[in-house]
Write a protein that holds these residues in place. Sequence first.
Motif, PDB file in Angstrom:
ATOM      1  N   SER A  66     -55.658  18.787 -15.821  1.00 53.71           N
ATOM      2  CA  SER A  66     -55.829  17.584 -15.953  1.00 53.71           C
ATOM      3  C   SER A  66     -53.589  16.673 -14.851  1.00 53.71           C
ATOM      4  O   SER A  66     -53.025  16.858 -14.417  1.00 53.71           O
ATOM      5  N   ARG A  78     -48.434  17.708 -18.778  1.00 59.13           N
ATOM      6  CA  ARG A  78     -50.268  17.560 -19.153  1.00 59.13           C
ATOM      7  C   ARG A  78     -50.923  18.387 -19.100  1.00 59.13           C
ATOM      8  O   ARG A  78     -51.297  17.897 -17.298  1.00 59.13           O
ATOM      9  N   SER A  80     -53.795  20.914 -19.784  1.00 60.60           N
ATOM     10  CA  SER A  80     -55.060  21.071 -19.911  1.00 60.60           C
ATOM     11  C   SER A  80     -55.922  21.091 -19.032  1.00 60.60           C
ATOM     12  O   SER A  80     -55.208  20.567 -17.557  1.00 60.60           O
ATOM     13  N   GLN A 116     -61.224  17.064 -22.692  1.00 55.49           N
ATOM     14  CA  GLN A 116     -60.449  17.423 -22.410  1.00 55.49           C
ATOM     15  C   GLN A 116     -60.320  19.143 -22.534  1.00 55.49           C
ATOM     16  O   GLN A 116     -60.953  19.402 -24.060  1.00 55.49           O
ATOM     17  N   TYR A 118     -58.070  22.983 -24.035  1.00 51.64           N
ATOM     18  CA  TYR A 118     -56.859  23.015 -23.924  1.00 51.64           C
ATOM     19  C   TYR A 118     -56.975  24.253 -24.438  1.00 51.64           C
ATOM     20  O   TYR A 118     -57.322  25.213 -25.467  1.00 51.64           O
ATOM     21  N   PHE A 124     -50.472  18.413 -24.353  1.00 51.72           N
ATOM     22  CA  PHE A 124     -49.891  17.309 -23.481  1.00 51.72           C
ATOM     23  C   PHE A 124     -48.648  16.739 -24.300  1.00 51.72           C
ATOM     24  O   PHE A 124     -49.064  16.131 -25.479  1.00 51.72           O
ATOM     25  N   HIS A 127     -46.785  10.995 -25.427  1.00 55.71           N
ATOM     26  CA  HIS A 127     -47.420   9.842 -24.371  1.00 55.71           C
ATOM     27  C   HIS A 127     -46.948   8.480 -25.063  1.00 55.71           C
ATOM     28  O   HIS A 127     -48.057   8.947 -26.499  1.00 55.71           O
TER      29      HIS A 127
END
Length: 222
Positions: A66, A78, A80, A116, A118, A124, A127
């Motif tokens: 990512s 981040r 992922s 996405q 993970y 992440f 944010h």
Amino acid sequence: MPTTELIPDKDALRRVGETVRARLAADPRVYKVPTEKAEIFAVGDFITPSECQRLMRMIDTVAQPSKLYDQDYSTGFRTSYSGDLNGHDPLVKAIGRRIDDLLGINGICGESIQGQRYYPGQEFKPHNDWFYTSEDYWKTERKRGGQRSWTAMAFLNNVDKGGETHFVEVGAKIEPKAGVLMVWNNALADGSPNENTLHAGTPVLEGVKYVLTKWYRTRRHS
């Protein structure tokens, strides 16, 4: 207080907020997270189990480390893997239109649906989804549809342990449940950015987490 002129797209964000807010309030499927700090909603069984399985396979084919506008994967902010899904695929189109209809936002304002994935240990960090208009990237994003208004994020599988979506300022942790769609307004009612939408994908501790996300702009996205 900042004036409208100093907050790009403020009026547009206010107007779309009013429209979506009314539409969600009239939909009996929609659950509102009990907080006055942000507008956060959930819809259960929004995506069927078979659709979730197909979407997870799609994510596996496009997933790459990512990226962020101002940080790369190596920063650990981040961690992922992610990628845009094929917008011409019939299932992806159908899911996108279903989200458009739920919110009552014209699909031309939506970004490509991003998947996405993970693995254990990936996360992440906290944010916001809206663009920081003081950053250089805003010069480009302003021309590509403007500020992000609403976020729609769907969980595609249950996670054995960890991987919650944590709204830090609100104090709410949403456990991943297959088929559940989360939506939230990135702005306040007056159209200014809502700092309370700060959120994180907490580290996955056991298992794998799959989600898809669609962000909406104030104008046609290009």
